[in-house]
Design a protein around this motif. Structure first.
Motif, mmCIF file in Angstrom:
data_model
loop_
_atom_site.group_PDB
_atom_site.id
_atom_site.type_symbol
_atom_site.label_atom_id
_atom_site.label_comp_id
_atom_site.label_asym_id
_atom_site.label_seq_id
_atom_site.Cartn_x
_atom_site.Cartn_y
_atom_site.Cartn_z
ATOM 1 N N VAL A 50 0.821 -1.211 0.000
ATOM 2 C CA VAL A 50 0.000 0.000 0.000
ATOM 3 C C VAL A 50 0.855 1.260 0.000
ATOM 4 C CG1 VAL A 50 -1.931 1.118 1.138
ATOM 5 C CG2 VAL A 50 -1.676 -1.323 1.298
ATOM 6 N N ASP A 51 2.004 1.180 0.702
ATOM 7 C CA ASP A 51 2.875 2.358 0.779
ATOM 8 C C ASP A 51 3.407 2.736 -0.605
ATOM 9 O OD1 ASP A 51 3.700 4.248 2.515
ATOM 10 O OD2 ASP A 51 4.918 2.916 3.741
ATOM 11 N N PHE A 54 0.680 4.228 -2.685
ATOM 12 C CA PHE A 54 0.451 5.629 -2.297
ATOM 13 C C PHE A 54 1.442 6.542 -3.033
ATOM 14 C CE2 PHE A 54 -1.474 7.574 1.693
ATOM 15 C CZ PHE A 54 -1.666 8.779 1.072
ATOM 16 N N THR A 55 2.721 6.162 -2.996
ATOM 17 C CA THR A 55 3.739 6.963 -3.667
ATOM 18 C C THR A 55 3.494 7.020 -5.166
ATOM 19 O OG1 THR A 55 5.220 6.083 -1.998
ATOM 20 C CG2 THR A 55 6.210 7.342 -3.775
ATOM 21 N N ALA A 58 0.596 9.375 -5.893
ATOM 22 C CA ALA A 58 0.881 10.794 -5.640
ATOM 23 C C ALA A 58 1.909 11.326 -6.619
ATOM 24 C CB ALA A 58 1.360 10.977 -4.206
ATOM 25 N N ILE A 63 2.217 14.533 -9.631
ATOM 26 C CA ILE A 63 3.239 15.557 -9.863
ATOM 27 C C ILE A 63 3.910 15.388 -11.226
ATOM 28 C CG2 ILE A 63 5.467 16.358 -9.057
ATOM 29 C CD1 ILE A 63 3.458 17.398 -7.289
ATOM 30 N N LEU A 67 4.337 18.213 -14.152
ATOM 31 C CA LEU A 67 5.644 18.708 -14.585
ATOM 32 C C LEU A 67 5.862 18.460 -16.073
ATOM 33 C CD1 LEU A 67 7.991 17.760 -11.620
ATOM 34 C CD2 LEU A 67 6.989 19.946 -12.161
ATOM 35 N N PHE B 24 -5.355 16.901 4.400
ATOM 36 C CA PHE B 24 -5.092 15.472 4.158
ATOM 37 C C PHE B 24 -3.597 15.208 4.114
ATOM 38 C CE2 PHE B 24 -4.531 11.983 1.031
ATOM 39 C CZ PHE B 24 -5.005 10.969 1.833
ATOM 40 N N VAL B 28 -1.435 12.650 6.361
ATOM 41 C CA VAL B 28 -0.560 11.594 5.814
ATOM 42 C C VAL B 28 0.825 11.675 6.444
ATOM 43 C CG1 VAL B 28 0.587 10.804 3.732
ATOM 44 C CG2 VAL B 28 -1.815 11.335 3.666
ATOM 45 N N GLY B 35 0.902 3.730 9.659
ATOM 46 C CA GLY B 35 0.091 3.238 8.555
ATOM 47 C C GLY B 35 0.704 3.644 7.239
ATOM 48 N N PRO B 36 0.007 3.399 6.139
ATOM 49 C CA PRO B 36 0.541 3.852 4.848
ATOM 50 C C PRO B 36 0.671 5.362 4.806
ATOM 51 C CG PRO B 36 -1.683 3.024 4.605
ATOM 52 C CD PRO B 36 -1.266 2.697 5.992
ATOM 53 N N GLY B 37 1.685 5.817 4.137
ATOM 54 C CA GLY B 37 1.925 7.259 4.068
ATOM 55 C C GLY B 37 3.284 7.577 4.635
ATOM 56 N N PHE B 40 7.355 11.737 2.638
ATOM 57 C CA PHE B 40 7.491 11.981 1.199
ATOM 58 C C PHE B 40 6.131 12.128 0.532
ATOM 59 C CE2 PHE B 40 8.019 10.588 -3.180
ATOM 60 C CZ PHE B 40 9.030 11.427 -3.580
ATOM 61 N N GLN B 41 5.221 11.174 0.788
ATOM 62 C CA GLN B 41 3.905 11.218 0.148
ATOM 63 C C GLN B 41 3.132 12.449 0.592
ATOM 64 O OE1 GLN B 41 5.304 8.540 1.521
ATOM 65 N NE2 GLN B 41 4.523 6.636 0.684
ATOM 66 N N VAL B 44 4.470 15.502 -1.092
ATOM 67 C CA VAL B 44 4.060 15.574 -2.501
ATOM 68 C C VAL B 44 2.610 16.050 -2.609
ATOM 69 C CG1 VAL B 44 3.547 14.175 -4.513
ATOM 70 C CG2 VAL B 44 5.698 13.910 -3.373
ATOM 71 N N ILE B 45 1.724 15.557 -1.706
ATOM 72 C CA ILE B 45 0.324 15.972 -1.765
ATOM 73 C C ILE B 45 0.193 17.454 -1.421
ATOM 74 C CG2 ILE B 45 -1.955 15.595 -0.761
ATOM 75 C CD1 ILE B 45 -1.185 12.695 -0.397
ATOM 76 N N GLY B 47 2.509 19.735 -1.900
ATOM 77 C CA GLY B 47 3.003 20.444 -3.084
ATOM 78 C C GLY B 47 1.970 20.461 -4.190
ATOM 79 N N ALA B 48 1.246 19.328 -4.367
ATOM 80 C CA ALA B 48 0.217 19.274 -5.406
ATOM 81 C C ALA B 48 -0.898 20.276 -5.127
ATOM 82 C CB ALA B 48 -0.349 17.868 -5.502
ATOM 83 N N ILE B 51 0.428 23.602 -6.177
ATOM 84 C CA ILE B 51 0.552 23.651 -7.632
ATOM 85 C C ILE B 51 -0.819 23.843 -8.267
ATOM 86 C CG2 ILE B 51 1.084 22.211 -9.640
ATOM 87 C CD1 ILE B 51 3.467 21.155 -8.104
ATOM 88 N N MET B 131 9.186 20.319 -4.659
ATOM 89 C CA MET B 131 8.164 20.104 -5.682
ATOM 90 C C MET B 131 7.611 21.440 -6.183
ATOM 91 S SD MET B 131 7.747 16.976 -6.417
ATOM 92 C CE MET B 131 8.512 15.496 -5.809
ATOM 93 N N LEU B 134 10.188 23.291 -8.229
ATOM 94 C CA LEU B 134 10.331 22.634 -9.538
ATOM 95 C C LEU B 134 9.251 23.129 -10.491
ATOM 96 C CD1 LEU B 134 10.988 18.791 -9.258
ATOM 97 C CD2 LEU B 134 12.163 20.405 -10.697
ATOM 98 N N PHE B 135 8.011 23.161 -9.998
ATOM 99 C CA PHE B 135 6.912 23.610 -10.871
ATOM 100 C C PHE B 135 7.080 25.071 -11.244
ATOM 101 C CE2 PHE B 135 2.649 25.435 -11.434
ATOM 102 C CZ PHE B 135 2.262 24.709 -12.532
#
Lengths: 81, 154
Positions: A50-51, A54-55, A58, A63, A67, B24, B28, B35-37, B40-41, B44-45, B47-48, B51, B131, B134-135
């Motif tokens: 799942v991890d 997720f990456t 995302a 992204i 880009l 959210f 994360v 848990g998952p997350g 990094f994730q 990224v969210i 940054g999104a 953006i 991120m 970069l954009f």
């Protein structure tokens, strides 16, 4: 593991991968690549990672697409070959 | 591009959606250890989300919210948080990122839990700043016409 779902997803994965490298219009290629990432994320979930899923969702579907499109806005948007 | 930016529906929905996206992403980041997350994730969210704002409201407008200088401070600050936590463990006689040796909380498990969250926040800060910048750097510069559209809609 639901093997019919797995086979379908992998089939879509191959179709997306081949379409992304053969299509001439680069914007379409970017969109197909993001669809590839989304299917890949579902495949990761199927493999209980799942991890990683997720990456993939995302970064791959989010992204990277943005880009690539931003970079395309600076170029012609057509492949030479 | 300009047709999309002028649409009142898209502008309103983006304005409503962005707080939820950012919330959210913070969830994360803080939930990454159990848990998952993770940092990094979540970064990224986050940054999104920024953006998305930059795509609809214009890059100049987004740079007023989070400037290049703030990006630089966030990116290096996150690195300092991560490396600082690791080096702090060395100062207390452990190995790099060996949280247990730091006498912050009564039990080592509790200390590790808190310091893992600090490290995750550091990773998230660096990733979101990189991120976003970069954009900002890769997207084409705004023309006079684009500026005019933003003023018109406001």
């Amino acid at each position: 593991m639901i093997w019919i779902l797995d086979i379908t997803l992998l089939l879509f994965l191959v179709i997306c991968a081949v379409a992304a490298i053969t299509i001439k219009d680069l914007l379409s290629a970017v969109v197909i690549l993001s669809a590839y990432s989304l299917i890949m994320a579902i495949v990761w979930v199927e493999m209980r990672a799942v991890d990683v899923a997720f990456t993939e969702a995302a970064v791959g579907a989010g992204i990277t697409t943005v880009l690539f499109i931003a970079a395309l806005a600076r170029t012609e948007g057509r492949s030479e070959d | 591009m300009s047709d999309i930016q002028q649409s009142i529906i898209i502008r309103t929905i983006v304005r409503i959606m962005i707080p939820f996206i950012l919330l959210f992403s913070l969830y994360v980041i803080m939930h990454g250890a159990s848990g998952p997350g993770g940092g990094f994730q979540g970064g990224v969210i986050f940054g999104a989300g920024i953006i998305l704002y930059a795509m609809i409201y214009g890059i100049e407008e987004a740079k007023k919210k989070i400037s290049d200088k703030a990006n630089r401070i966030l990116a290096s600050g996150g690195l300092v948080l991560y490396a600082g936590t690791g080096l702090l463990a060395i100062l207390f006689g452990g190995m790099f990122l060996e949280y247990g040796v730091i006498p912050l909380m009564p039990t080592t498990a509790y200390t590790a839990k808190i310091l893992i969250d600090v490290v995750e926040i550091g990773i998230g800060m660096t990733v979101l700043a990189v991120m976003i910048s970069l954009f900002f750097d890769i997207s084409p510069p705004e023309t006079e016409e684009d500026m005019h559209i933003h003023e018109e809609v406001e």
